[in-house]
Design an enzyme around this catalytic site. Structure first.
Site, short mmCIF file in Angstrom:
data_model
loop_
_atom_site.label_atom_id
_atom_site.label_comp_id
_atom_site.label_asym_id
_atom_site.label_seq_id
_atom_site.Cartn_x
_atom_site.Cartn_y
_atom_site.Cartn_z
N GLU B 120 38.52 37.51 57.01
CA GLU B 120 39.21 36.25 57.30
C GLU B 120 38.47 35.12 56.57
OE1 GLU B 120 39.39 35.81 61.54
OE2 GLU B 120 40.62 37.61 61.79
N ARG B 245 32.63 53.93 51.31
CA ARG B 245 31.50 53.25 50.67
C ARG B 245 30.96 53.99 49.46
NH1 ARG B 245 27.46 52.31 55.25
NH2 ARG B 245 28.90 53.63 56.39
N GLY B 344 23.94 41.74 22.15
CA GLY B 344 23.89 40.38 21.61
C GLY B 344 25.24 39.70 21.64
N GLU B 368 33.56 45.76 50.57
CA GLU B 368 33.20 46.81 51.55
C GLU B 368 31.72 46.74 51.95
OE1 GLU B 368 36.21 50.21 50.19
OE2 GLU B 368 34.98 50.56 51.95
#
Lengths: 370, 391
Positions: B120, B245, B344, B368
């Protein structure tokens, strides 16, 4: 098929060695470090466990276990969890035995392996490190020149484990005719060989002080063709080196785990500003990182060892494990010491010793050989 | 037996995945630059490409399937984060349904893509602080949902969403339940699609629920009681995360491997050789760095496979799942950062995908549960601390 599961045999060995490390090593570890010596009695106890000769075939009166670099890694992690220097001292003869198992001719195995199947500790070891700062396996300065049917060895070897008592050395040298890793040879040289001088005084080092280390000078030491490891075939130096290095990384792993598992209860007991320091995120996150890295290192070491076990080229996984472990072992030792604060710095705790040992094992991995 | 080799069959599957991944890469830049468009569910190449079937991935039953699941995730992301030859149906919500749904629920929403809405505006990993509410209307046997959700992955494309809401804010975690809300339900609106640093072809939605009514049996798992001792629905979410996960770590590592391979190939063209046996003083600094990155990636791969292997063996893997995520996310981030440094100024050119991989991989150390949240979980586990003792 990918599996992280040790065999039943490996689990049993792990458990036995783990108990041995708890009961027989931690207690004497500090004194051995202070005196710079390894008690005979301790070596005999490890000998009785059968860890040194376990992989010598039964027909030669050995333990008859399969030659498994993974098992060796498991054993060394557990022993070094007890004490890294004593682990190295006890298993140094395997730096002679394992290359013989891997590359020796039948005659060589029959002649030299029975040295290690008696009832008391028998010392022998590999001599790899040299007397200059830019050690390079592909450009060794110890040279083997052909002479007649045999060879003449000349050079200086440093940091040779058990040099004070070894009956035989496996001298790693460059053949005069062949450049690079392909020209690396190993020779079995008895202690009393003419031209071999072992320094009276042992090497004095930052860490792993209980492990006797010696300087060897070879001045035109003559060896017969039959003393060249592997006979006409010689050795696969890349694999030999990978096996040695992987084993020494496993010592560092055990040491790192000891640091982690000792830091955890300390951080929970040590209070600062009214709460255990383990409840502070800085410390808690260090401990989490130590756990992450102990796991990561173990899998990298197992992977390199598993390559060796399958007979796959192991130089790359070994180099990756080594690159990783060299960075992480120091960080773990460093943070572990920091968790203990001032107590990490005094010699009442093992922490300062482990810090020295971590710095030592991460370089001994390129120069000495376990 | 401890082993790190793959069977010939699995090697072949991964090679097939690699070929697919390389096809997908062709579309990676386009959809990165056209984030307003959705990448097609099926790419034109799919017709002529014969896919090898993936092994069984029900990790509870098949260890090798769990391990191969991670390796194929890595390989897919080696191609591109979002683009797939044939887009599979399934979001994080599907994983939640599989882990926590009743058999009837699993059956009812089979084949639907479900997103997961937890975060949220005011809370992320601290999901016990969830403000969205669910109130039961006994008269109609309906739940009434109110609240706002953000960072909902595939929220725009999904058929529905598993949304987390509290029945009782006082009860903390124990009051949190999850509900299945399908698109088209009155009171449920997707309000916004986020514009992001990377993973631009992936839709990330914001949504609101205003007196949104759903049938009573849309409560995932069906347990309506509120636990005062924590747990409850919250355990469900954690269980889901133990499966996902390590997969997030695998996503990151697939991208990191792509970046490393590209960097190695380009540098090899310029004569940079990597000799793993070379003595330290004989190795160039750039070769040394490449070896370090490769070692980091390998470490993360093994942590991820270990976690998957444990779940395949039905062994607890809470700590290891967090290790896999923490290491995978960290290495994904640092490896791509370092690869740009090694190449680079051309390393940042959008002519190549490296700069995109740098952006895409960065999310894997965040969503997560950030690397710090993972370390919190690991630390609690190894110290034996509760969430209250170490927060």
């Amino acid at each position: 098929m990918i599996s992280f599961s040790p065999s039943e045999e490996q689990e049993l060995i792990q458990q036995t060695v783990s108990e041995f490390a708890q009961n027989e090593m931690r207690e004497i570890s500090r004194e051995c470090d202070e005196t710079g010596s390894v008690p005979r009695e301790f070596l005999e106890k490890t000998w009785e466990l059968g860890l040194v000769n376990s992989m010598i075939p039964e027909e030669l009166d050995g333990g008859g276990m399969e030659r498994s670099p993974v098992t060796t890694a498991i054993v060394l992690e557990e022993l070094a969890f007890g004490c890294a220097s004593l682990a190295c001292a006890a298993l140094s003869p395997t730096t002679f035995i394992h290359p013989l198992l891997d590359f020796g001719t039948d005659e060589q195995k029959k002649e030299y392996l029975p040295l290690f199947t008696g009832t008391s500790f028998h010392a022998a070891s590999m001599a790899l490190a040299e007397s200059h700062f830019t050690f390079d396996l592909g450009a060794l300065r110890t040279v083997a020149e052909p002479k007649g049917d045999g060879y003449v060895l000349s050079g200086i070897k440093r940091m040779v484990p058990l040099g004070d008592r070894a009956s035989h050395f496996l001298i790693i040298a460059r053949s005069a005719s062949n450049e690079g890793i392909g020209g690396v040879e190993a020779f079995i040289v008895p202690r009393d060989a003419k031209g071999l001088a072992i320094a009276d005084e042992g090497e004095k080092t930052l860490g792993l002080r209980a492990l006797p280390l010696s300087k060897l000078e070879l001045e035109r030491v003559e060896v017969a063709a039959s003393q060249r490891l592997g006979g006409e075939q010689g050795i696969d130096a890349a694999q030999l080196f990978a096996a040695a290095r992987t084993a020494s990384l496993a010592v560092g792993l055990g040491l790192s785990r000891a640091m982690l598992e000792t830091s955890i209860p300390y951080a929970k007991e040590r209070y600062a500003f009214g709460q255990p320091i383990a409840q502070k995120q800085t410390i808690a996150f260090w401990l989490a990182d130590m756990q992450i890295e102990v796991n990561s290192m173990r899998w990298l070491i197992w992977k390199a060892a598993s390559h060796l076990e399958h007979g796959l080229p192991a130089a790359k996984p070994m180099a990756l494990a080594s690159s990783y472990a060299q960075r992480e072992m120091i960080k773990i030792a460093d943070n572990g010491l920091q968790v203990f604060g001032g107590h990490g710095y005094i010699r009442d705790y093992p922490v300062e010793m482990w810090y020295r040992n971590a710095r030592t094992i991460t370089v001994l991995d390129t120069v000495a050989a376990l | 037996m401890i082993d790190f080799t793959l069977s010939q069959r699995d090697e072949a599957i991964l090679e097939n995945q690699r070929e697919q991944a390389m096809l997908c890469r062709k579309y990676a830049r386009y959809y990165d630059e056209h984030e307003e468009e959705f990448a097609p569910d099926v790419l034109p190449e799919a017709d002529s490409f014969e896919s090898k079937p993936l092994p069984e991935t029900d990790s509870a039953r098949d260890t090798n399937g769990a391990v191969m699941g991670m390796l194929t995730t890595m390989m897919q992301n080696y191609g591109d984060y979002t683009i797939r030859l044939r887009r599979g149906k399934g979001g994080l919500g599907n994983a939640a349904l599989a882990a926590s749904g009743t058999p009837e629920q699993v059956e009812r929403w089979r084949g639907q893509t479900l997103a997961m809405a937890i975060t949220e505006p005011g809370c992320g990993s601290d999901s016990k602080a969830i403000q969205a509410t669910a109130v039961l209307d006994e008269a109609t046997n309906e739940w009434i949902l109110n609240g706002e959700k953000i960072f909902v992955t595939t929220g725009c494309r999904a058929d529905g969403v598993v949304v987390w809401a509290t029945l009782d804010k006082e009860a903390g975690r124990g009051g949190i339940k999850s509900f299945i809300v399908m698109k088209g339900t009155p009171g449920f609106d997707v309000t916004h699609k986020e514009k992001k640093l990377g993973i631009r072809a992936d839709d990330t939605a914001a949504m609101v629920f205003r007196d949104c009514r759903i049938p009573r049996d849309h409560l995932l798992g069906g347990k309506e009681s509120v636990s005062r001792k924590g747990g409850g629905g919250f355990k469900g979410v954690m269980k889901t995360f133990n499966m996902t996960r390590p997969a997030v770590g695998a996503i990151g590592i697939g991208i990191a491997q792509a970046a490393l391979d590209f960097t190695k190939e380009e540098l090899a063209r310029e004569g940079v050789v990597i000799d793993y046996m070379a003595a330290p003083h004989q190795r160039s600094a750039i070769a040394e760095k490449l070896i370090e990155i490769e070692a980091d990636i390998d470490a993360a791969v093994l942590d991820i496979l270990h976690s998957a292997w444990l779940s395949g063996e039905a062994k607890p893997n809470n700590t290891e799942a967090s290790i896999a995520k923490a290491k995978g996310g960290e290495v994904a981030r640092t490896a791509t950062q370092r690869c740009i440094g090694l190449l680079g100024s051309l390393g940042i050119s959008r002519e190549y995908l490296l700069e995109k991989w740098f952006r895409d991989s960065r999310i894997t150390d965040i969503y997560e549960g950030t690397g710090q949240i993972q370390r919190l979980i690991i630390a609690r586990d190894i110290l034996g601390y509760s969430a209250a003792e170490l927060s």
